[in-house]
Design a protein around this motif. Structure first.
Motif, PDB file in Angstrom:
ATOM      1  N   ASN A 275       0.795  -1.243   0.000  1.00  0.00           N
ATOM      2  CA  ASN A 275       0.000   0.000   0.000  1.00  0.00           C
ATOM      3  C   ASN A 275       0.823   1.288   0.000  1.00  0.00           C
ATOM      4  O   ASN A 275       0.255   2.365   0.143  1.00  0.00           O
ATOM      5  CB  ASN A 275      -0.964   0.072   1.193  1.00  0.00           C
ATOM      6  N   VAL A 276       2.142   1.179  -0.121  1.00  0.00           N
ATOM      7  CA  VAL A 276       2.961   2.403  -0.230  1.00  0.00           C
ATOM      8  C   VAL A 276       3.608   2.391  -1.603  1.00  0.00           C
ATOM      9  O   VAL A 276       4.400   1.498  -1.908  1.00  0.00           O
ATOM     10  CB  VAL A 276       4.070   2.466   0.848  1.00  0.00           C
ATOM     11  N   LYS A 277       3.262   3.385  -2.417  1.00  0.00           N
ATOM     12  CA  LYS A 277       3.829   3.437  -3.764  1.00  0.00           C
ATOM     13  C   LYS A 277       4.754   4.648  -3.862  1.00  0.00           C
ATOM     14  O   LYS A 277       4.291   5.793  -3.831  1.00  0.00           O
ATOM     15  CB  LYS A 277       2.694   3.557  -4.775  1.00  0.00           C
ATOM     16  N   ILE A 278       6.053   4.386  -3.941  1.00  0.00           N
ATOM     17  CA  ILE A 278       7.016   5.493  -4.126  1.00  0.00           C
ATOM     18  C   ILE A 278       6.989   5.862  -5.603  1.00  0.00           C
ATOM     19  O   ILE A 278       7.134   5.005  -6.472  1.00  0.00           O
ATOM     20  CB  ILE A 278       8.416   5.083  -3.637  1.00  0.00           C
ATOM     21  N   THR A 279       6.771   7.146  -5.872  1.00  0.00           N
ATOM     22  CA  THR A 279       6.428   7.533  -7.244  1.00  0.00           C
ATOM     23  C   THR A 279       7.598   8.098  -8.047  1.00  0.00           C
ATOM     24  O   THR A 279       7.490   8.239  -9.264  1.00  0.00           O
ATOM     25  CB  THR A 279       5.300   8.584  -7.225  1.00  0.00           C
ATOM     26  N   GLN A 280       8.681   8.489  -7.382  1.00  0.00           N
ATOM     27  CA  GLN A 280       9.826   9.054  -8.103  1.00  0.00           C
ATOM     28  C   GLN A 280      11.102   8.361  -7.636  1.00  0.00           C
ATOM     29  O   GLN A 280      11.169   7.892  -6.495  1.00  0.00           O
ATOM     30  CB  GLN A 280       9.958  10.562  -7.809  1.00  0.00           C
ATOM     31  N   ALA A 281      12.092   8.358  -8.508  1.00  0.00           N
ATOM     32  CA  ALA A 281      13.409   7.861  -8.085  1.00  0.00           C
ATOM     33  C   ALA A 281      13.896   8.769  -6.948  1.00  0.00           C
ATOM     34  O   ALA A 281      13.758   9.991  -7.021  1.00  0.00           O
ATOM     35  CB  ALA A 281      14.380   7.938  -9.255  1.00  0.00           C
ATOM     36  N   ALA A 289       5.369   9.818  -2.549  1.00  0.00           N
ATOM     37  CA  ALA A 289       4.648   8.546  -2.401  1.00  0.00           C
ATOM     38  C   ALA A 289       3.146   8.752  -2.500  1.00  0.00           C
ATOM     39  O   ALA A 289       2.633   9.849  -2.229  1.00  0.00           O
ATOM     40  CB  ALA A 289       4.987   7.910  -1.053  1.00  0.00           C
ATOM     41  N   ILE A 290       2.477   7.686  -2.895  1.00  0.00           N
ATOM     42  CA  ILE A 290       1.011   7.664  -2.843  1.00  0.00           C
ATOM     43  C   ILE A 290       0.606   6.615  -1.830  1.00  0.00           C
ATOM     44  O   ILE A 290       1.127   5.490  -1.827  1.00  0.00           O
ATOM     45  CB  ILE A 290       0.403   7.396  -4.232  1.00  0.00           C
ATOM     46  N   LEU A 291      -0.317   7.003  -0.978  1.00  0.00           N
ATOM     47  CA  LEU A 291      -0.758   6.145   0.131  1.00  0.00           C
ATOM     48  C   LEU A 291      -2.262   5.921   0.024  1.00  0.00           C
ATOM     49  O   LEU A 291      -2.961   6.688  -0.637  1.00  0.00           O
ATOM     50  CB  LEU A 291      -0.487   6.864   1.461  1.00  0.00           C
ATOM     51  N   PRO A 292      -2.758   4.914   0.691  1.00  0.00           N
ATOM     52  CA  PRO A 292      -4.215   4.735   0.694  1.00  0.00           C
ATOM     53  C   PRO A 292      -4.905   5.957   1.311  1.00  0.00           C
ATOM     54  O   PRO A 292      -4.316   6.657   2.140  1.00  0.00           O
ATOM     55  CB  PRO A 292      -4.419   3.501   1.568  1.00  0.00           C
ATOM     56  N   GLN A 293      -6.135   6.135   0.887  1.00  0.00           N
ATOM     57  CA  GLN A 293      -6.902   7.281   1.362  1.00  0.00           C
ATOM     58  C   GLN A 293      -6.953   7.323   2.898  1.00  0.00           C
ATOM     59  O   GLN A 293      -7.147   6.290   3.541  1.00  0.00           O
ATOM     60  CB  GLN A 293      -8.325   7.189   0.816  1.00  0.00           C
ATOM     61  N   GLY A 294      -6.749   8.488   3.436  1.00  0.00           N
ATOM     62  CA  GLY A 294      -6.872   8.661   4.889  1.00  0.00           C
ATOM     63  C   GLY A 294      -5.570   8.478   5.646  1.00  0.00           C
ATOM     64  O   GLY A 294      -5.424   8.975   6.769  1.00  0.00           O
ATOM     65  N   VAL A 295      -4.599   7.788   5.025  1.00  0.00           N
ATOM     66  CA  VAL A 295      -3.350   7.483   5.742  1.00  0.00           C
ATOM     67  C   VAL A 295      -2.535   8.760   5.995  1.00  0.00           C
ATOM     68  O   VAL A 295      -2.037   8.989   7.105  1.00  0.00           O
ATOM     69  CB  VAL A 295      -2.514   6.433   4.971  1.00  0.00           C
ATOM     70  N   ALA A 296      -2.436   9.603   4.972  1.00  0.00           N
ATOM     71  CA  ALA A 296      -1.645  10.836   5.140  1.00  0.00           C
ATOM     72  C   ALA A 296      -2.239  11.677   6.276  1.00  0.00           C
ATOM     73  O   ALA A 296      -1.504  12.212   7.106  1.00  0.00           O
ATOM     74  CB  ALA A 296      -1.622  11.625   3.842  1.00  0.00           C
ATOM     75  N   GLU A 314      -0.705  12.341  -3.877  1.00  0.00           N
ATOM     76  CA  GLU A 314       0.740  12.126  -3.726  1.00  0.00           C
ATOM     77  C   GLU A 314       1.306  13.072  -2.661  1.00  0.00           C
ATOM     78  O   GLU A 314       0.992  14.267  -2.648  1.00  0.00           O
ATOM     79  CB  GLU A 314       1.421  12.395  -5.070  1.00  0.00           C
ATOM     80  N   VAL A 315       2.130  12.500  -1.791  1.00  0.00           N
ATOM     81  CA  VAL A 315       2.728  13.309  -0.723  1.00  0.00           C
ATOM     82  C   VAL A 315       4.227  13.459  -0.958  1.00  0.00           C
ATOM     83  O   VAL A 315       4.828  12.669  -1.693  1.00  0.00           O
ATOM     84  CB  VAL A 315       2.496  12.672   0.675  1.00  0.00           C
ATOM     85  N   ARG A 316       4.804  14.484  -0.325  1.00  0.00           N
ATOM     86  CA  ARG A 316       6.248  14.698  -0.411  1.00  0.00           C
ATOM     87  C   ARG A 316       6.835  14.654   0.994  1.00  0.00           C
ATOM     88  O   ARG A 316       6.358  15.347   1.894  1.00  0.00           O
ATOM     89  CB  ARG A 316       6.535  16.070  -1.027  1.00  0.00           C
TER      90      ARG A 316
END
Ligand SMILES: Cc1ncc(COP(=O)(O)O)c(C=O)c1O
Length: 351
Positions: A275-281, A289-296, A314-316
């Motif tokens: 459930n954790v998708k790192i989106t950039q190198a 990263a993109i996380l499931p809804q509500g996690v951030a 997407e969060v930084r």
């Protein structure tokens, strides 16, 4: 409490504070005619070459905008990535203050390439069209990625072939150079860069950034442009003393390398986590990263950080010179705990 909001959230390197205190003696001539500024300017020449002319300003937006003023006339344009800070986070200052147009280009990772730039290199000599004059890249990028020396050199070749100038927003140039393990000039002077903004604040200064002009002739009007743009510090010695300290040999490298290492540690801890998708190198000091809804939202009750893209959620996560391994490990554990007890990533993008 330390968070992962921004490298601007960190305090000041202790030896930089000491350097400010040490400069707090006697009287010194104002507006840069002081010994600290002379020494800081010399340090810039040591790092960027004998031709380099450095002009200190208060912040990174000014470094970009006043730098652009030295390079462009009012009917000219700067090509930049759509995600470039000058395009997204400077409140239209390049347009309003420099009076120029930005030509933003969408990129997958914050990096321009010759193929992405070429379509914008059109209509030269057509009085109806704004004239491209500068290509501006950000190093390291707003997406936490890093241009290789070869990538910069390829852009410089194209840009110069077309009679344009290559500018670098180097608010995090130190992070990029630390990431690649090279001197500052390898990514700039030696790669064909004409002008740059060199960041200090994100790498541990109290305040201060530099416009560094590498191409002979560009500096002619800069003293006037800086003053007219309200960026000439009267008590300049306190800005200069910071750069003198940061650019003392390789002093700049350690805080930047540390911030990078903390981002790598965070990314490493989260690699392969459900459930954790790192989106950039992860090449500098940021993790996206993109996380499931509500996690951030739940994480933010304990750790400060920003949502980068409202549409995708997407969060930084940004690391700084003072981020510790313990900070990273505690945060990674919290992310893992929240994410793995949630429903999968990307089910319903937030609007
Ligand atoms: C890539 C980049 N350039 C320029 C700036 C501008 O710096 P300042 O906020 O000091 O104007 C920032 C600040 O976040 C940045 O991230």
């Amino acid at each position: 409490m330390k968070g992962f909001g921004s490298d601007n959230h960190a305090g000041v390197l202790p030896d930089v504070l000491d350097a400010i205190a040490a400069a707090n003696v006697d009287h010194a001539t104002s507006y840069g005619a002081d010994e600290w500024t002379a020494r800081a300017e010399q340090r810039f020449r040591e790092h960027f070459g004998e031709e380099a002319r450095a002009f200190l300003v208060f912040n990174g937006t000014a470094a970009n905008v006043v730098g652009l003023r030295a390079m462009l006339r009012p009917y000219e344009a700067a090509i930049c990535a759509e995600t470039a800070h000058m395009n997204t986070d400077e409140c239209g200052a390049p347009e309003f203050i420099a009076g120029i147009k930005l030509l933003p280009v969408p990129t997958p990772d914050g990096k321009l390439t010759p193929d992405l730039v070429r379509p914008k290199l059109v209509r030269f000599g057509d009085e109806h069209a704004v004239q491209p004059r500068v290509v501006s890249i950000t190093q390291s990028t707003e997406m936490g990625t890093v241009y290789s020396i070869a990538e910069i050199a390829a852009l410089a070749e194209l840009v110069h072939e077309q009679g344009l100038l290559l500018h670098v927003d180097g608010a995090r140039l130190a992070n990029a150079a630390a990431s690649l393990g090279v001197p500052l000039r390898a990514l700039t002077t030696d790669a064909g860069v004409d002008a740059l903004s060199f960041g200090g604040t994100k790498n541990g200064l109290l305040t201060g950034e530099a416009i560094v002009l590498l191409r002979p002739g560009l500096a002619e009007a800069m003293a006037f442009l800086r003053k007219q743009s309200m960026q000439l510090a009267s008590k300049m010695r306190f800005v200069s003393a910071q750069f003198e300290a940061l650019l003392d040999g390789d002093r700049w490298r350690e805080p930047a390398a540390h911030a990078n290492a903390m981002a790598a540690r965070l990314a490493g801890a989260l690699e392969g986590v459900e459930n954790v998708k790192i989106t950039q190198a992860v090449q500098a000091n940021a993790v996206f990263a993109i996380l499931p809804q509500g996690v951030a939202e739940r994480l933010r009750e304990r750790f400060y950080f920003y949502t980068w893209d409202e549409a995708t959620g997407e969060v930084r996560w940004m690391c700084s010179w003072d981020t510790t391994e313990q900070d990273v490990d505690a945060f990674a554990a919290a992310v893992i705990q929240e994410a793995t007890s949630s429903t999968p990533v990307g089910r319903s993008p937030r609007g």
